[in-house]
Design a protein around this motif. Structure first.
Motif, PDB file in Angstrom:
ATOM      1  N   ASN A 193      45.867 -34.241 -75.277  1.00 23.53           N
ATOM      2  CA  ASN A 193      44.976 -35.150 -76.000  1.00 23.53           C
ATOM      3  C   ASN A 193      43.996 -35.878 -75.084  1.00 23.53           C
ATOM      4  O   ASN A 193      43.299 -36.800 -75.521  1.00 23.53           O
ATOM      5  N   LEU A 194      43.914 -35.455 -73.834  1.00 21.54           N
ATOM      6  CA  LEU A 194      43.067 -36.142 -72.846  1.00 21.54           C
ATOM      7  C   LEU A 194      41.687 -35.493 -72.781  1.00 21.54           C
ATOM      8  O   LEU A 194      41.307 -34.882 -71.779  1.00 21.54           O
ATOM      9  N   ARG A 195      40.944 -35.627 -73.855  1.00 22.79           N
ATOM     10  CA  ARG A 195      39.595 -35.053 -73.906  1.00 22.79           C
ATOM     11  C   ARG A 195      38.710 -35.539 -72.749  1.00 22.79           C
ATOM     12  O   ARG A 195      37.958 -34.732 -72.179  1.00 22.79           O
ATOM     13  N   PRO A 196      38.742 -36.836 -72.357  1.00 22.99           N
ATOM     14  CA  PRO A 196      37.902 -37.281 -71.242  1.00 22.99           C
ATOM     15  C   PRO A 196      38.159 -36.506 -69.947  1.00 22.99           C
ATOM     16  O   PRO A 196      37.224 -36.253 -69.177  1.00 22.99           O
ATOM     17  N   ASN A 197      39.421 -36.133 -69.701  1.00 21.60           N
ATOM     18  CA  ASN A 197      39.737 -35.374 -68.491  1.00 21.60           C
ATOM     19  C   ASN A 197      39.106 -33.986 -68.522  1.00 21.60           C
ATOM     20  O   ASN A 197      38.619 -33.476 -67.510  1.00 21.60           O
ATOM     21  N   TYR A 198      39.123 -33.369 -69.686  1.00 20.49           N
ATOM     22  CA  TYR A 198      38.476 -32.058 -69.862  1.00 20.49           C
ATOM     23  C   TYR A 198      36.979 -32.168 -69.623  1.00 20.49           C
ATOM     24  O   TYR A 198      36.390 -31.338 -68.927  1.00 20.49           O
ATOM     25  N   VAL A 199      36.363 -33.202 -70.167  1.00 20.54           N
ATOM     26  CA  VAL A 199      34.922 -33.381 -69.995  1.00 20.54           C
ATOM     27  C   VAL A 199      34.586 -33.625 -68.532  1.00 20.54           C
ATOM     28  O   VAL A 199      33.598 -33.090 -68.009  1.00 20.54           O
ATOM     29  N   ASP A 200      35.398 -34.404 -67.839  1.00 15.09           N
ATOM     30  CA  ASP A 200      35.168 -34.636 -66.407  1.00 15.09           C
ATOM     31  C   ASP A 200      35.266 -33.347 -65.606  1.00 15.09           C
ATOM     32  O   ASP A 200      34.498 -33.119 -64.663  1.00 15.09           O
ATOM     33  N   ALA A 201      36.220 -32.503 -65.971  1.00 15.89           N
ATOM     34  CA  ALA A 201      36.470 -31.283 -65.202  1.00 15.89           C
ATOM     35  C   ALA A 201      35.409 -30.208 -65.424  1.00 15.89           C
ATOM     36  O   ALA A 201      35.106 -29.425 -64.518  1.00 15.89           O
ATOM     37  N   ILE A 202      34.820 -30.167 -66.613  1.00 11.66           N
ATOM     38  CA  ILE A 202      33.945 -29.057 -66.953  1.00 11.66           C
ATOM     39  C   ILE A 202      32.687 -29.003 -66.089  1.00 11.66           C
ATOM     40  O   ILE A 202      32.068 -27.943 -65.925  1.00 11.66           O
ATOM     41  N   TRP A 203      32.327 -30.142 -65.471  1.00  7.29           N
ATOM     42  CA  TRP A 203      31.128 -30.149 -64.622  1.00  7.29           C
ATOM     43  C   TRP A 203      31.266 -29.210 -63.434  1.00  7.29           C
ATOM     44  O   TRP A 203      30.255 -28.752 -62.887  1.00  7.29           O
ATOM     45  N   ASP A 204      32.500 -28.897 -63.047  1.00  5.86           N
ATOM     46  CA  ASP A 204      32.714 -28.014 -61.898  1.00  5.86           C
ATOM     47  C   ASP A 204      32.415 -26.549 -62.204  1.00  5.86           C
ATOM     48  O   ASP A 204      32.358 -25.725 -61.288  1.00  5.86           O
ATOM     49  N   VAL A 205      32.232 -26.201 -63.487  1.00  9.58           N
ATOM     50  CA  VAL A 205      31.961 -24.809 -63.835  1.00  9.58           C
ATOM     51  C   VAL A 205      30.676 -24.660 -64.659  1.00  9.58           C
ATOM     52  O   VAL A 205      30.475 -23.658 -65.336  1.00  9.58           O
ATOM     53  N   VAL A 206      29.801 -25.654 -64.599  1.00 15.43           N
ATOM     54  CA  VAL A 206      28.530 -25.551 -65.319  1.00 15.43           C
ATOM     55  C   VAL A 206      27.620 -24.559 -64.603  1.00 15.43           C
ATOM     56  O   VAL A 206      27.457 -24.603 -63.381  1.00 15.43           O
ATOM     57  N   ASN A 207      27.032 -23.676 -65.373  1.00 16.89           N
ATOM     58  CA  ASN A 207      26.086 -22.686 -64.846  1.00 16.89           C
ATOM     59  C   ASN A 207      24.681 -23.286 -64.903  1.00 16.89           C
ATOM     60  O   ASN A 207      23.933 -23.081 -65.855  1.00 16.89           O
ATOM     61  N   TRP A 208      24.326 -24.027 -63.853  1.00 17.70           N
ATOM     62  CA  TRP A 208      23.044 -24.717 -63.855  1.00 17.70           C
ATOM     63  C   TRP A 208      21.868 -23.753 -63.806  1.00 17.70           C
ATOM     64  O   TRP A 208      20.756 -24.099 -64.236  1.00 17.70           O
ATOM     65  N   LYS A 209      22.097 -22.569 -63.320  1.00 17.50           N
ATOM     66  CA  LYS A 209      21.035 -21.558 -63.338  1.00 17.50           C
ATOM     67  C   LYS A 209      20.665 -21.235 -64.783  1.00 17.50           C
ATOM     68  O   LYS A 209      19.483 -21.166 -65.134  1.00 17.50           O
ATOM     69  N   ASP A 210      21.675 -21.040 -65.628  1.00 24.26           N
ATOM     70  CA  ASP A 210      21.428 -20.741 -67.039  1.00 24.26           C
ATOM     71  C   ASP A 210      20.775 -21.929 -67.735  1.00 24.26           C
ATOM     72  O   ASP A 210      19.809 -21.762 -68.504  1.00 24.26           O
ATOM     73  N   VAL A 211      21.288 -23.138 -67.495  1.00 24.42           N
ATOM     74  CA  VAL A 211      20.728 -24.334 -68.124  1.00 24.42           C
ATOM     75  C   VAL A 211      19.270 -24.534 -67.712  1.00 24.42           C
ATOM     76  O   VAL A 211      18.413 -24.838 -68.546  1.00 24.42           O
TER      77      VAL A 211
END
Length: 219
Positions: A193-211
């Motif tokens: 139920n720790l949605r904030p932890n998931y949101v914090d972690a997802i930045w490590d796998v963002v494909n900034w090239k695609d964005v």
């Protein structure tokens, strides 16, 4: 027939892929292995999310569009209206996830210089943008998405949230650049139920090239 098509378009402003039944929608391949985003997102989540959830949106969208085609042919306005919700939900799920998979990558990247400049101008810098995205994602009640979008009218970046599978552009007019899926199936097996932890972690796998490429195209 022209009258029913006009009625359909008038009552389905928020329905994605209206009348798009000529070609069947298909489940896109992931651009990486199911386990490639570990430890941020585990293999089991990615496999279930892609193979079960996204696949269901595609299957149900195709089925709804076939029914829509038949309803239009029969001038059945009531059925056309009835199908609007299914097309919006499943069409939105297909659109959103097709962006989401490409928004993520196991390979590190950075926003383009142009995107960084826009984030500074419109959202007071990269770190503040992350805070706004997290706030939007955590604040979603139930299921939905947080998005970085581009406003073509103001030529600026905006953070927005959409409930359920409502697609960003059809709902708000913003062009979707980067989305965070906060449906429980996107993170619960790993983050509970720790949605904030998931949101914090997802930045490590963002494909900034695609964005960054989406941002350049949106302009």
């Amino acid at each position: 027939m022209l009258a029913i098509r006009g009625a359909l378009l008038g009552t389905a402003r928020n329905v994605p892929a209206v009348l798009a039944w000529r070609n069947k929608h298909t489940l896109p391949d992931l651009p990486y292995d199911f386990g490639a985003l570990e430890p941020v997102i585990c293999r089991e989540i990615m496999e279930v999310h892609h193979q079960k959830h996204h696949n269901a949106y595609v299957t149900n969208l195709n089925a709804a569009e076939e029914q829509l085609k038949d309803a239009v042919a029969k001038n059945d306005v009531s059925k056309v209206i009835q199908l609007g919700g299914a097309i919006k939900f499943n069409g939105g799920g297909h659109i959103n996830h097709s962006i989401f998979w490409k928004n993520l990558s196991p390979d590190r990247s950075d926003p383009s210089a142009e995107l960084k400049k826009a984030l500074e101008r419109d959202l007071h810098g990269f770190e503040n943008f992350k805070k706004e995205m997290k706030a939007a994602a955590v604040a979603v009640q139930g299921s939905g998405w947080a998005w970085l979008g581009y406003n073509k009218k103001t030529k600026s970046l905006q953070v927005a949230a959409c409930p359920n599978q409502d697609p960003l552009e059809a709902t708000t007019g913003l062009v979707p650049l980067f989305g965070i899926d906060v449906w429980e199936h996107a993170y619960y097996l790993q983050y509970k139920n720790l949605r904030p932890n998931y949101v914090d972690a997802i930045w490590d796998v963002v494909n900034w090239k695609d964005v960054s490429e989406r941002f350049a195209k949106a302009q």
